[in-house]
Design a protein around this motif. Structure first.
Motif, mmCIF file in Angstrom:
data_model
loop_
_atom_site.group_PDB
_atom_site.id
_atom_site.type_symbol
_atom_site.label_atom_id
_atom_site.label_comp_id
_atom_site.label_asym_id
_atom_site.label_seq_id
_atom_site.Cartn_x
_atom_site.Cartn_y
_atom_site.Cartn_z
ATOM 1 N N ALA A 45 0.828 -1.205 0.000
ATOM 2 C CA ALA A 45 0.000 0.000 0.000
ATOM 3 C C ALA A 45 0.862 1.254 0.000
ATOM 4 O O ALA A 45 0.525 2.242 -0.650
ATOM 5 C CB ALA A 45 -0.924 -0.001 1.217
ATOM 6 N N LEU A 46 1.991 1.228 0.703
ATOM 7 C CA LEU A 46 2.877 2.392 0.703
ATOM 8 C C LEU A 46 3.495 2.602 -0.679
ATOM 9 O O LEU A 46 3.718 3.744 -1.100
ATOM 10 C CB LEU A 46 3.969 2.226 1.762
ATOM 11 N N ALA A 47 3.783 1.504 -1.389
ATOM 12 C CA ALA A 47 4.268 1.635 -2.765
ATOM 13 C C ALA A 47 3.184 2.256 -3.638
ATOM 14 O O ALA A 47 3.462 3.079 -4.523
ATOM 15 C CB ALA A 47 4.680 0.270 -3.312
ATOM 16 N N ALA A 48 1.930 1.884 -3.372
ATOM 17 C CA ALA A 48 0.808 2.467 -4.112
ATOM 18 C C ALA A 48 0.681 3.958 -3.814
ATOM 19 O O ALA A 48 0.362 4.756 -4.703
ATOM 20 C CB ALA A 48 -0.490 1.737 -3.763
ATOM 21 N N VAL A 49 0.944 4.347 -2.579
ATOM 22 C CA VAL A 49 0.884 5.758 -2.203
ATOM 23 C C VAL A 49 1.904 6.564 -3.009
ATOM 24 O O VAL A 49 1.609 7.652 -3.515
ATOM 25 C CB VAL A 49 1.127 5.944 -0.693
ATOM 26 N N ALA A 50 3.120 6.036 -3.138
ATOM 27 C CA ALA A 50 4.154 6.733 -3.899
ATOM 28 C C ALA A 50 3.730 6.908 -5.350
ATOM 29 O O ALA A 50 3.885 7.987 -5.941
ATOM 30 C CB ALA A 50 5.471 5.967 -3.816
ATOM 31 N N ALA A 51 3.180 5.852 -5.945
ATOM 32 C CA ALA A 51 2.716 5.933 -7.333
ATOM 33 C C ALA A 51 1.541 6.892 -7.464
ATOM 34 O O ALA A 51 1.436 7.644 -8.443
ATOM 35 C CB ALA A 51 2.331 4.543 -7.835
ATOM 36 N N ALA A 52 0.654 6.876 -6.490
ATOM 37 C CA ALA A 52 -0.516 7.754 -6.528
ATOM 38 C C ALA A 52 -0.105 9.211 -6.364
ATOM 39 O O ALA A 52 -0.691 10.112 -6.996
ATOM 40 C CB ALA A 52 -1.503 7.362 -5.432
ATOM 41 N N ALA A 53 0.877 9.461 -5.504
ATOM 42 C CA ALA A 53 1.355 10.833 -5.314
ATOM 43 C C ALA A 53 1.926 11.381 -6.619
ATOM 44 O O ALA A 53 1.685 12.542 -6.976
ATOM 45 C CB ALA A 53 2.413 10.869 -4.216
ATOM 46 N N ARG A 54 2.668 10.557 -7.335
ATOM 47 C CA ARG A 54 3.210 10.998 -8.618
ATOM 48 C C ARG A 54 2.090 11.271 -9.610
ATOM 49 O O ARG A 54 2.096 12.279 -10.318
ATOM 50 C CB ARG A 54 4.156 9.939 -9.196
ATOM 51 N N ALA A 55 1.100 10.370 -9.647
ATOM 52 C CA ALA A 55 -0.020 10.543 -10.580
ATOM 53 C C ALA A 55 -0.787 11.824 -10.280
ATOM 54 O O ALA A 55 -1.174 12.566 -11.198
ATOM 55 C CB ALA A 55 -0.952 9.332 -10.503
ATOM 56 N N ALA A 56 -1.023 12.112 -9.008
ATOM 57 C CA ALA A 56 -1.750 13.319 -8.642
ATOM 58 C C ALA A 56 -0.935 14.564 -8.973
ATOM 59 O O ALA A 56 -1.473 15.568 -9.462
ATOM 60 C CB ALA A 56 -2.087 13.286 -7.151
ATOM 61 N N SER A 57 0.367 14.507 -8.704
ATOM 62 C CA SER A 57 1.239 15.648 -8.991
ATOM 63 C C SER A 57 1.277 15.949 -10.478
ATOM 64 O O SER A 57 1.202 17.108 -10.897
ATOM 65 C CB SER A 57 2.646 15.368 -8.458
ATOM 66 N N LEU A 58 1.392 14.918 -11.299
ATOM 67 C CA LEU A 58 1.417 15.107 -12.747
ATOM 68 C C LEU A 58 0.119 15.719 -13.255
ATOM 69 O O LEU A 58 0.118 16.512 -14.197
ATOM 70 C CB LEU A 58 1.665 13.774 -13.451
ATOM 71 N N ARG A 59 -0.985 15.367 -12.623
ATOM 72 C CA ARG A 59 -2.298 15.866 -13.042
ATOM 73 C C ARG A 59 -2.652 17.208 -12.408
ATOM 74 O O ARG A 59 -3.634 17.841 -12.792
ATOM 75 C CB ARG A 59 -3.375 14.829 -12.695
#
Length: 295
Positions: free
Chosen positions: A15-29
């Motif tokens: 889940a923490l790995a998912a958080v890192a990926a999600a943070a990048r996705a949100a930042s890019l958007r």
């Protein structure tokens, strides 16, 4: 859509790995990240160092707070200035996140959870969301190549167009190439024929080379509708003679993201996930985003 990126957390490393990926996705958007923890008594476990004699509600409260706080801290460390909110919602994870997907533009989950039988999370949460979510679902798994392309599976059907559109947009956001993979073979098990049996397409066209040219044309046409919208995306069409699933899994080893549709040619009527997307969720070497055809 201007909704947030939502990530489901349960305290696991996945889940923490998912958080890192999600943070990048949100930042890019340029949108908010929403960290969501689904609260359910049977799924909760007191921290190992908590006293069995202590108040169970206090231990539970402490556990939930720690799970959410760790996730928020991880998100903010990944993207400076990212807006992060969090919520603890009573309910089963798949149901809670499916509801969240109604207003989100992307749901992100890990492929394993905190349960001892970790594979059950993939079956109950990631697959459920991929089939029933109201927005694209990213399942974070594998070891992505940060310099690799976005990889998209192209089957040539109209139902595959939303996945291709998402892949173009994602490649543009990430500033990377797009590899569009279309696998074909002479055996058309996935196509209906009047004889009511699997048919070797060479029987129909008489020439494997000619069939390959037709498949190449199909790939070109599937991509043409999106090239003008994303002129800055370098597209590498890849035609592979062979089975789709192993070709995609192999190619995913060199990608930073694999995008698949939620339906393919095959599968039983009523199933929302075809064999290709199921295989990707379980075996890809990089994160997988599933895009339903009706989104």
């Amino acid at each position: 859509m201007n909704g947030p990126v939502v990530v489901g957390v349960d305290g696991s490393a996945s889940a923490l790995a998912a958080v890192a990926a999600a943070a990048r996705a949100a930042s890019l958007r340029g949108v908010e990240l929403r960290v969501v923890h689904a609260f359910q008594w049977p799924a909760m476990h007191a921290p190992p160092d908590s006293s069995l004699l202590g108040p169970p509600t206090a231990a539970l409260h402490e556990t939930v707070e720690r799970i959410v706080a760790d996730a928020v801290e991880r998100a903010r460390s990944q993207a400076a200035g990212l807006r992060v909110e969090h919520a603890v919602i009573a309910g089963e994870a798949a149901t809670v996140l499916q509801t969240q997907s109604r207003t989100a533009q992307l749901i992100v989950v890990g492929h394993r959870g905190s349960e001892s039988l970790a594979e059950l999370l993939l079956g109950s949460t990631a697959v459920h969301l991929s089939a029933h979510g109201h927005c694209p679902v990213m399942v974070v798994r594998g070891r992505p190549d940060p310099a690799g392309p976005v990889l998209v599976a192209v089957d040539g059907s109209p139902r595959g167009q939303p996945a291709i559109a998402f892949a173009f947009a994602e490649a543009a956001l990430r500033g990377t190439d797009l590899v569009a993979l279309h696998a074909w073979s002479t055996w058309a098990d996935h196509r209906e024929h009047a004889l009511g049996r699997p048919v070797d397409l060479v029987e129909l066209v008489g020439d494997a080379d000619r069939l390959g040219q037709e498949e190449e044309r199909e790939l070109t046409e599937a991509l043409s509708a999106h090239r003008d919208q994303y002129p800055g995306v370098s597209v590498r069409p890849r035609l592979v003679r062979g089975r789709t699933r192993p070709a995609l899994i192999e190619a995913s080893a060199h990608a930073q993201l694999l995008v698949v549709g939620a339906r393919g040619h095959g599968g039983f009527t009523g199933l929302l996930l075809g064999s290709v997307s199921q295989a990707a969720l379980h075996h890809a070497h990089c994160p997988v985003t599933v895009v339903r055809s009706d989104l």
